[in-house]
Design an enzyme around this catalytic site. Sequence first.
Site, short mmCIF file in Angstrom:
data_model
loop_
_atom_site.label_atom_id
_atom_site.label_comp_id
_atom_site.label_asym_id
_atom_site.label_seq_id
_atom_site.Cartn_x
_atom_site.Cartn_y
_atom_site.Cartn_z
N CYS A 1 0.07 3.86 2.71
CA CYS A 1 0.49 3.37 4.03
C CYS A 1 1.93 3.75 4.31
O CYS A 1 2.30 4.07 5.46
CB CYS A 1 0.35 1.85 4.11
SG CYS A 1 -1.34 1.24 3.95
N CYS B 1 0.84 -1.20 0.00
CA CYS B 1 0.00 0.00 0.00
C CYS B 1 0.88 1.25 0.00
O CYS B 1 1.56 1.54 1.00
CB CYS B 1 -0.92 -0.03 1.22
SG CYS B 1 -1.76 1.52 1.56
#
Length: 293
Positions: A44, A41
């Site tokens: 993230c 991600c």
Amino acid sequence: MNAAPAASPFVFDVTQATFEAEVLQASLQQPVLVDFWATWCGPCKTLGPLLEKLVAEYDGAVRLAKVDCDKEQMLAGMFGIRSIPTVMLVRDGQIVDGFQGALPESALREFLSRHVQPGAAPAEEALAEEAEDYLAETPEETIARLQQAIAGQPDKPELKLDLALAFMRAGNAAAAEAELDALPANLATDDRARRLRGQLDFARALEGAPPMAELEHRLARNPDDHAARDLLGVRLLVEGETAAGLEQFLDILRAQRDWNDGQAKKRLIAAFNVLDDAELVGTYRRKMASLLF
């Protein structure tokens, strides 16, 4: 990278097996941020370091639990995680707030500030040391500390109530009353302010009164000198000998309950409104009632 082990003592990885103890139970003591993330991600990787930075700045007032959603799919499913990053704030065993996506640092700071004060961790040893320092202060040192705090934080009126109480403990009733009168309306009705107002009433009753030794001498010569006993009771209350002061008023009630238009009863009721020792107040309420009814 979020996958790297966290060096900070306030950042840790959590699994389904450890979530109950390390997040839910731990949140009873201090708030815990839960960061649901994954190695693939991109957002993230932006959010994770920012969260770790801010948690470090908060110096233990909040902790950060990291959940790798690829490794902990069942845990992510339990919380209905549909997109990442997702961050939740847990306090007292409950989710109280959260957000999705990689927020900018300013928004993260605003989010945390709604729930946590920097440095407000329940560090019991630090709190105990601070309490010991305050207990060791002289009244004058307490006044000086509070005056300095007020100068630096003039928008915190609760400090002014603390200062009024400190002036009263130092025996400066006039200064205590001046600070009390200047409080905003919401603090003027605070329980501590109400009790202080009652203490000031007792202090005013002692204006021009003889010292304790003289009052005791008068009573030794004449136990029925109710005026001396009344002032002795007030002086004992003001000087912290609460039970002894209340006993003086009870002695007047026993001897002459209607003396000076029932002043002993009035003194007792006023004292009950000032004292914060519920057990002591209950005991003396019952003693007064047994004499009056």
